[in-house]
Write a protein that holds these residues in place. Structure first.
Motif, mmCIF file in Angstrom:
data_model
loop_
_atom_site.group_PDB
_atom_site.id
_atom_site.type_symbol
_atom_site.label_atom_id
_atom_site.label_comp_id
_atom_site.label_asym_id
_atom_site.label_seq_id
_atom_site.Cartn_x
_atom_site.Cartn_y
_atom_site.Cartn_z
ATOM 1 N N GLN A 1 0.834 -1.213 0.000
ATOM 2 C CA GLN A 1 0.000 0.000 0.000
ATOM 3 C C GLN A 1 0.862 1.253 0.000
ATOM 4 O O GLN A 1 0.692 2.141 -0.837
ATOM 5 C CB GLN A 1 -0.895 0.018 1.254
ATOM 6 C CG GLN A 1 -2.182 -0.766 1.129
ATOM 7 C CD GLN A 1 -3.119 -0.162 0.100
ATOM 8 O OE1 GLN A 1 -2.949 0.970 -0.314
ATOM 9 N NE2 GLN A 1 -4.095 -0.949 -0.316
ATOM 10 N N SER A 2 1.810 1.315 0.955
ATOM 11 C CA SER A 2 2.590 2.546 1.049
ATOM 12 C C SER A 2 3.556 2.665 -0.126
ATOM 13 O O SER A 2 3.824 3.763 -0.604
ATOM 14 C CB SER A 2 3.341 2.594 2.384
ATOM 15 O OG SER A 2 4.195 1.497 2.480
ATOM 16 N N SER B 1 1.482 3.931 -3.144
ATOM 17 C CA SER B 1 0.714 5.173 -3.063
ATOM 18 C C SER B 1 1.619 6.340 -2.658
ATOM 19 O O SER B 1 1.882 7.236 -3.458
ATOM 20 C CB SER B 1 -0.451 5.010 -2.074
ATOM 21 O OG SER B 1 0.041 4.579 -0.824
ATOM 22 N N ASP B 2 2.158 6.289 -1.428
ATOM 23 C CA ASP B 2 2.963 7.430 -0.962
ATOM 24 C C ASP B 2 4.328 7.478 -1.625
ATOM 25 O O ASP B 2 4.861 8.546 -1.902
ATOM 26 C CB ASP B 2 3.161 7.333 0.567
ATOM 27 C CG ASP B 2 1.840 7.361 1.286
ATOM 28 O OD1 ASP B 2 0.854 7.796 0.652
ATOM 29 O OD2 ASP B 2 1.779 6.948 2.452
#
Lengths: 161, 361
Positions: A129-130, A133-134
Motif C-alpha cells: 500500500q505505502s 501510493s505514498d
C-alpha cells in the motif's frame, strides 16, 4: 531481552570477524552470518517481511555475487596494508562515529509497546500500500536506476567481445 | 503456554521426522526404481538373517553405516573449517523450508485448534524463496573449500544455474499469487477447496497450467539432478562440487538433495494441486457435485487430508526420480539458454496474461 543480547552480541562478533580476517572467503561468510543474524533481529521485532527480505536480498543474492567474484578472481593473499588507506579509513570511521553519537544520545528512547494490534503491522499488504501510493515515485525511479545498470552491464559485456 | 509450546515443538519434530525419513526412503526408491526402469536387479546384497527386504536393508541400513564409518578426508590444501561447514549449509535450507508448507487443515482437539503447519507466516512464499537462495552457499563453499579444479568448476556452474532458475521460479509463482491474492500458503491451500462451476476443484493447475510447467522445470533445475546435473556432471567433472567429500559429509550432500526433492514436491502440491485438499471433501464430509453427501467425523476428515497431502507429495517425488532416470542430460549452454531465453520470458508473459485476465474477468 536475553535473546536480543545474544543475537546482538553474535552479530557484532561476526561483523568484527568480517573486518579482522585475512581470508577473503571467511570474511564473506562472516558477513553472510551477520546479515542472517540481523534478519533474525528483525523477526524478533515482529517485522517478518523486512527480515525475510533481508535474507532474500542481502544474504541470498548480493553475497552470492560477492562470493562468485571472489572465487573467480581468487585473491590468494591480500595486498599489504598501505599507510594512506589506513589513515583514510580511520578518518572515515571517525567521521561516522561523530555522525552516530549525537543520533544515539539525542533521540528519545525506543517507542515501547506493540504496534497495531490486528497483526497487520509490517505485512506485505501494508508495505505494498505505502509503496504504491505514498512512495510510488521513488519506487519507480529506483527501478529505472536498476534498468540503467542492467543496460550498462550489457553494453560493457558487448564491447569486450 | 507450555501446551502451546509443546504443540509447536511436536509439529516441528513431526515435519523434520517426515522429511528426513522420506529423504532416506527416496534413496531406496531411487536405487530400486532405477533398477526397475533399466531392467536390472538393483541393490540386493546386504541382508539381516536372510532378510533383504527388496534392498531396504542395503540402502537404509548398510549404506549409511558404511558412509558414517568411512574415513572423512579433507584435502590438505583445502579449508578445514569451511569444508566441514559446507554440507551443513547444503542440508539446512531444504529442511527448514518445509516449515511453512501446510500438511493439513485445522485439527480440533477439544477446545484447541491446531493449525497443521509449523509456522504460519504472512510472507510464506517469500520465506521459501529466501531459504532457496541460501542453499547456493553449500555448493559454492563446498566447492571452493575443496581446493580442486573440478569441484570449483562444478561450484561455479552450480551457483550460476541456481541463481538463473531462482528468477524463473519466482516469476512463475507470481501468477498463482495473483489468482489467490495472498502470500500465505495455508490460505492458498484453503482457497483451492472451492469448486469451479460447482464441479471442478479450484486447483492452481487449472488456473495456471503454464506456471506449473515453468515451476516444475525450475524446481528440477534447483535440485541439480539430471537433466540439469551440470554442477555434478559425473562424466566431465568426476562428481562436481562434492568431488572431495567422503563419508558422512557426502551423505549430507546426498540426503540434502533428496530433502530438496521432498520440499519441491510439497511446494508443487501446495501451489498447484490443492495441497491437503481432497476433491469434494468439506469440513464435515464429502459433498459430491451430483448431490450425494457422506458425513465423516472430524478426525477422519483431517486424516484423509493429511493422507492426501502425503500421497500427492510421494507422487511428485516419484515423478522427479522417473525424470532423472529417463531423460538425457543438457549441455551447459543449453541449460543457460533454457533458463534465460525460454523460462524467464514465458514466466513474464504468463504474469502479464494473468493480470489481463484478472482485470477483464
Amino acid at each position: 531481552m536475553i535473546f536480543f543480547l545474544i543475537l546482538a552480541g553474535l552479530s557484532v562478533a561476526f561483523s568484527l570477524l568480517v573486518v579482522f580476517q585475512r581470508n577473503v572467503v571467511h570474511s564473506a561468510m562472516a558477513l553472510v552470518a551477520t546479515l542472517f543474524l540481523i534478519a533474525v533481529l528483525f523477526l524478533t521485532l515482529d517485522a517478518v517481511m523486512v527480515g525475510i527480505l533481508q535474507i532474500l536480498v542481502y544474504a541470498g543474492a548480493i553475497m552470492v555475487l560477492f562470493l562468485f567474484v571472489i572465487m573467480l578472481l581468487n585473491p590468494e593473499v591480500l595486498e599489504g596494508r598501505s599507510v594512506v588507506w589506513w589513515v583514510l579509513g580511520s578518518l572515515a570511521a571517525l567521521l561516522l562515529l561523530f555522525e552516530f553519537v549525537p543520533l544515539l544520545t539525542g533521540t528519545a528512547g525506543p517507542v515501547s509497546g506493540p504496534g497495531p494490534a490486528d497483526g497487520s503491522f509490517g505485512s506485505p499488504e501494508m508495505l505494498a500500500q505505502s509503496l504504491f501510493s505514498d512512495f510510488v515515485l521513488p519506487f519507480e525511479v529506483a527501478s529505472v536506476l536498476l534498468l540503467v545498470a542492467i543496460i550498462g552491464a550489457v553494453v560493457l559485456a558487448k564491447r569486450e567481445s | 503456554m507450555m501446551i502451546d509450546l509443546g504443540i509447536i515443538a511436536a509439529k516441528a519434530l513431526l515435519v523434520l521426522f517426515m522429511v528426513l525419513n522420506l529423504a532416506g526412503i527416496l534413496g531406496w526408491i531411487e536405487r530400486k526404481g532405477s533398477a526397475l526402469i533399466q531392467d536390472r536387479i538393483g541393490a540386493n546384497r546386504a541382508s539381516i538373517f536372510g532378510f533383504a527386504g527388496m534392498g531396504l536393508v542395503n540402502t537404509l541400513i548398510a549404506d549409511p553405516i558404511k558412509l558414517l564409518t568411512k574415513e572423512d578426508f579433507i584435502p590438505p590444501k583445502g579449508d578445514r573449517l569451511l569444508h566441514t561447514l559446507a554440507p551443513c549449509m547444503a542440508f539446512f535450507p531444504p529442511l527448514v523450508t518445509f516449515a511453512v508448507i501446510p500438511f493439513g487443515d485445522v485439527l480440533m482437539l477439544g477446545e484447541r485448534a491446531i493449525n497443521l503447519q509449523v509456522a504460519n507466516l504472512n510472507v510464506g512464499i517469500l520465506y521459501i524463496f529466501s531459504m532457496a537462495s541460501l542453499s547456493v552457499y553449500g555448493i559454492v563453499i563446498g566447492a571452493w573449500a575443496s581446493n580442486n579444479k573440478f569441484s570449483l568448476l562444478g561450484g561455479v556452474r552450480g551457483s550460476a544455474q541456481m541463481i538463473s532458475y531462482e528468477i524463473a521460479m519466482g516469476l512463475s509463482v507470481m501468477g498463482i499469487l495473483m489468482v489467490y491474492g495472498t502470500l500465505e500458503l495455508q490460505e492458498i491451500a484453503r482457497a483451492q477447496g472451492e469448486l469451479l462451476w460447482s464441479w471442478l476443484p479450484a486447483w492452481g493447475i487449472f488456473f495456471q497450467p503454464v506456471a506449473f510447467l515453468l515451476f516444475f522445470t525450475a524446481a528440477v533445475a534447483e535440485t541439480k539432478r539430471i537433466p540439469f546435473d551440470l554442477p555434478e556432471a559425473e562424466s566431465e567433472l568426476v562428481a562436481g562440487y562434492h568431488v572431495e567429500y567422503s563419508g558422512g559429509k557426502f551423505l549430507m550432500f546426498f540426503a540434502g538433495e533428496f530433502a530438496e526433492i521432498v520440499t519441491a514436491s510439497g511446494l508443487i502440491t501446495t501451489l498447484f494441486f490443492g495441497g491437503w485438499q481432497v476433491p469434494f471433501l468439506m469440513r464435515d464430509g464429502f459433498h459430491f457435485p451430483w448431490g450425494a453427501t457422506l458425513f465423516l467425523p472430524h478426525l477422519a476428515v483431517v486424516l484423509l487430508q493429511v493422507g492426501a497431502f502425503t500421497v500427492k507429495v510421494l507422487f511428485f517425488c516419484w515423478l522427479q526420480i522417473l525424470l532423472r532416470w529417463s531423460l538425457p542430460r543438457f549441455r551447459y549452454d543449453q541449460v543457460m539458454r533454457l533458463g534465460w531465453k525460454m523460462l524467464l520470458p514465458l514466466a513474464l508473459l504468463n504474469v502479464m496474461a494473468t493480470a489481463i485476465l484478472i482485470i477483464a474477468w
